[in-house]
Write an enzyme that holds these catalytic residues in place. Structure first.
Site, PDB file in Angstrom:
ATOM      1  N   SER A 148      89.545  18.333  36.148  1.00 13.68           N
ATOM      2  CA  SER A 148      89.526  19.770  36.437  1.00 13.68           C
ATOM      3  C   SER A 148      88.168  20.149  37.021  1.00 13.68           C
ATOM      4  CB  SER A 148      89.739  20.512  35.112  1.00 13.68           C
ATOM      5  OG  SER A 148      89.401  21.877  35.224  1.00 13.68           O
ATOM      6  N   TYR A 161      89.048  23.626  26.728  1.00 14.30           N
ATOM      7  CA  TYR A 161      89.556  22.972  27.943  1.00 14.30           C
ATOM      8  C   TYR A 161      88.405  22.256  28.668  1.00 14.30           C
ATOM      9  CZ  TYR A 161      92.276  22.718  32.360  1.00 14.30           C
ATOM     10  OH  TYR A 161      92.956  22.317  33.490  1.00 14.30           O
TER      11      TYR A 161
HETATM   12  P1  NAP Z   1     100.793  22.621  33.089  1.00 12.57           P
HETATM   13  O1  NAP Z   1     101.309  23.946  32.789  1.00 12.57           O
HETATM   14  O2  NAP Z   1      99.408  22.310  32.657  1.00 12.57           O
HETATM   15  O3  NAP Z   1     101.848  21.596  32.513  1.00 12.57           O
HETATM   16  C1  NAP Z   1     101.864  20.242  32.511  1.00 12.57           C
HETATM   17  C2  NAP Z   1     103.104  19.755  31.741  1.00 12.57           C
HETATM   18  O4  NAP Z   1     102.661  19.081  30.572  1.00 12.57           O
HETATM   19  C3  NAP Z   1     104.080  20.851  31.261  1.00 12.57           C
HETATM   20  O5  NAP Z   1     105.405  20.479  31.543  1.00 12.57           O
HETATM   21  C4  NAP Z   1     103.808  20.892  29.786  1.00 12.57           C
HETATM   22  O6  NAP Z   1     104.874  21.382  28.984  1.00 12.57           O
HETATM   23  C5  NAP Z   1     103.524  19.423  29.519  1.00 12.57           C
HETATM   24  N1  NAP Z   1     102.950  19.185  28.200  1.00 12.57           N
HETATM   25  C6  NAP Z   1     102.118  19.998  27.492  1.00 12.57           C
HETATM   26  N2  NAP Z   1     101.823  19.430  26.303  1.00 12.57           N
HETATM   27  C7  NAP Z   1     102.478  18.252  26.266  1.00 12.57           C
HETATM   28  C8  NAP Z   1     102.586  17.218  25.297  1.00 12.57           C
HETATM   29  N3  NAP Z   1     101.953  17.281  24.127  1.00 12.57           N
HETATM   30  N4  NAP Z   1     103.368  16.152  25.572  1.00 12.57           N
HETATM   31  C9  NAP Z   1     104.030  16.076  26.753  1.00 12.57           C
HETATM   32  N5  NAP Z   1     103.975  16.997  27.707  1.00 12.57           N
HETATM   33  C10 NAP Z   1     103.201  18.085  27.471  1.00 12.57           C
HETATM   34  O7  NAP Z   1     100.928  22.351  34.657  1.00 12.57           O
HETATM   35  P2  NAP Z   1      99.968  22.170  35.871  1.00 12.57           P
HETATM   36  O8  NAP Z   1      99.258  23.432  36.195  1.00 12.57           O
HETATM   37  O9  NAP Z   1     100.799  21.504  36.907  1.00 12.57           O
HETATM   38  O10 NAP Z   1      98.836  21.166  35.354  1.00 12.57           O
HETATM   39  C11 NAP Z   1      98.979  19.768  35.317  1.00 12.57           C
HETATM   40  C12 NAP Z   1      97.645  19.158  34.949  1.00 12.57           C
HETATM   41  O11 NAP Z   1      96.681  19.531  35.915  1.00 12.57           O
HETATM   42  C13 NAP Z   1      97.075  19.608  33.604  1.00 12.57           C
HETATM   43  O12 NAP Z   1      96.404  18.524  33.003  1.00 12.57           O
HETATM   44  C14 NAP Z   1      96.082  20.680  33.991  1.00 12.57           C
HETATM   45  O13 NAP Z   1      95.071  20.849  33.049  1.00 12.57           O
HETATM   46  C15 NAP Z   1      95.557  20.107  35.269  1.00 12.57           C
HETATM   47  N6  NAP Z   1      94.944  21.062  36.178  1.00 12.57           N
HETATM   48  C16 NAP Z   1      95.619  22.165  36.616  1.00 12.57           C
HETATM   49  C17 NAP Z   1      95.010  23.005  37.538  1.00 12.57           C
HETATM   50  C18 NAP Z   1      95.675  24.240  38.077  1.00 12.57           C
HETATM   51  O14 NAP Z   1      94.988  25.008  38.760  1.00 12.57           O
HETATM   52  N7  NAP Z   1      96.950  24.460  37.865  1.00 12.57           N
HETATM   53  C19 NAP Z   1      93.727  22.733  37.980  1.00 12.57           C
HETATM   54  C20 NAP Z   1      93.062  21.616  37.473  1.00 12.57           C
HETATM   55  C21 NAP Z   1      93.686  20.785  36.583  1.00 12.57           C
HETATM   56  P3  NAP Z   1     104.907  22.968  28.631  1.00 12.57           P
HETATM   57  O15 NAP Z   1     105.408  23.648  29.871  1.00 12.57           O
HETATM   58  O16 NAP Z   1     105.839  23.073  27.471  1.00 12.57           O
HETATM   59  O17 NAP Z   1     103.501  23.358  28.276  1.00 12.57           O
HETATM   60  C1  GCO Z   2      90.875  28.636  34.255  1.00  6.00           C
HETATM   61  C2  GCO Z   2      91.830  27.733  34.962  1.00  6.00           C
HETATM   62  C3  GCO Z   2      91.244  26.375  35.247  1.00  6.00           C
HETATM   63  C4  GCO Z   2      92.086  25.623  36.229  1.00  6.00           C
HETATM   64  C5  GCO Z   2      91.660  24.288  36.628  1.00  6.00           C
HETATM   65  C6  GCO Z   2      90.469  24.303  37.514  1.00  6.00           C
HETATM   66  O1  GCO Z   2      91.305  29.402  33.405  1.00  6.00           O
HETATM   67  O2  GCO Z   2      89.691  28.611  34.614  1.00  6.00           O
HETATM   68  O3  GCO Z   2      93.065  27.648  34.396  1.00  6.00           O
HETATM   69  O4  GCO Z   2      90.624  25.775  34.257  1.00  6.00           O
HETATM   70  O5  GCO Z   2      93.411  25.583  35.874  1.00  6.00           O
HETATM   71  O6  GCO Z   2      91.621  23.352  35.613  1.00  6.00           O
HETATM   72  O7  GCO Z   2      90.238  23.049  38.007  1.00  6.00           O
END
Ligand code: NAP
Ligand code: GCO
Length: 268
Positions: A148, A161
């Site tokens: 992240s 986080y």
């Molecule tokens: P997300 O909402 O973070 O969901 C990821 C999936 O993981 C969801 O289907 C969630 O289920 C599932 N999950 C949660 N807890 C779990 C567990 N204990 N066992 C198995 N599955 C579980 O979706 P996303 O935004 O696509 O994020 C994916 C990854 O990228 C995450 O690690 C997130 O931190 C990271 N990320 C996201 C962003 C962003 O801007 N979106 C940026 C940087 C990093 P539920 O729906 O039930 O929670």
């Molecule tokens: C927040 C965001 C982030 C992003 C992501 C950034 O509340 O600042 O949810 O943490 O999802 O991980 O890379």
């Protein structure tokens, strides 16, 4: 032998992407399928797995979906054994499942903090630990941890986080250090601000129809002047899973439209 386009191919590879029934995980899985890999994914609830399976089917992908909580070590060991039996040895693991809780630190309970660290840091350790022995036997493996911006930066309300994703960056380096000699590459992807349900609360329109202040803040903070789309992560994820990156190890590839390079807009 010099470079060939087939170095980017994932033909014949088996990939496990955790939490990939929608969002970033699903976009990565779709790219892997397009590059030739067989897709396995898990999610925490049956409804999510069903929803994911339907979406993969609609995209013409024959995925293998499983219910598994990635924080439960016994369940993860069983999941990996089942995949090995039903599909084959996992060549590529993407630790994608994650949660966030946006709570000011002084209002956050220790239990809430632990839950986030459990899913975002302990679970990648548990899943990597489950797949590494077979990767060693097979003579190669790729592990990609979804980090992240918060692997590098802090901000109000995301202490757990940030602690977990910062830890995940170091777990990435440690897996590289410990298993690089077995031809296992462990790298991270650090997505910038990506438009998914996880970030939807930060993009909600205001009652007067104007953009959320955080939405405006992110646009101003990002040299690309936009939120990322899940598709922006597909090329980098294929690269890190493919033979084209066989000497890239312990690296976090930030896919952030330039946020980390930018000091921010000058005043006036
Ligand atoms: P997300 O909402 O973070 O969901 C990821 C999936 O993981 C969801 O289907 C969630 O289920 C599932 N999950 C949660 N807890 C779990 C567990 N204990 N066992 C198995 N599955 C579980 O979706 P996303 O935004 O696509 O994020 C994916 C990854 O990228 C995450 O690690 C997130 O931190 C990271 N990320 C996201 C962003 C962003 O801007 N979106 C940026 C940087 C990093 P539920 O729906 O039930 O929670
Ligand atoms: C927040 C965001 C982030 C992003 C992501 C950034 O509340 O600042 O949810 O943490 O999802 O991980 O890379």
């Amino acid at each position: 032998m010099g470079f060939q386009m087939k170095d980017f191919s994932l033909e014949g590879k088996i990939a496990l992407i955790t939490g990939a029934s929608y969002g970033i995980g699903m976009a990565i899985a779709k790219a892997y399928a397009a590059a030739g890999a067989t897709i396995c994914f898990n999610d925490i609830k049956q409804e999510l797995v069903d929803k994911g399976m339907a979406a993969y089917e609609e995209a013409g992908i024959q995925a293998h979906g499983y219910v598994c909580d990635v924080t439960d070590e016994n369940a993860v060991q069983k999941l990996v054994a089942t995949i090995e039996k039903e599909v084959g040895v996992i060549d590529i693991l993407v630790n994608n499942a994650g949660i966030i809780r946006r709570i000011p630190m002084l209002e956050m309970t220790a239990e809430q903090f632990r839950q986030v660290v459990d899913v975002d840091l302990n679970a990648p350790f548990i899943v990597a630990k489950a797949v590494i022995p077979s990767m060693i036997k097979k003579g190669h493996g790729k592990i990609i941890n979804i980090c992240s911006m918060m692997s590098e930066l802090g901000r109000e309300t995301v202490s757990a986080y940030a602690a977990a994703k910062g830890g995940l960056k170091m777990l990435t380096r440690n897996i590289c250090s410990e298993y690089g000699a077995y031809n296992i590459q462990c790298n991270g992807i650090g997505p910038g601000y990506i438009a998914t349900p996880q970030t939807a609360p930060l993009r909600e329109l205001q009652p007067d129809g104007s953009r959320h202040p955080f939405d405006q803040f992110i646009i101003a903070k990002t040299p690309a002047a936009r939120w990322g789309e899940t598709e922006d992560l597909q090329g980098p994820a294929v690269f890190l899973a493919s033979d084209a990156s066989n000497f890239v190890n312990g690296h976090v590839l930030y896919v952030d439209g330039g946020i980390l390079a930018y000091i921010g807009k000058q005043p006036g």
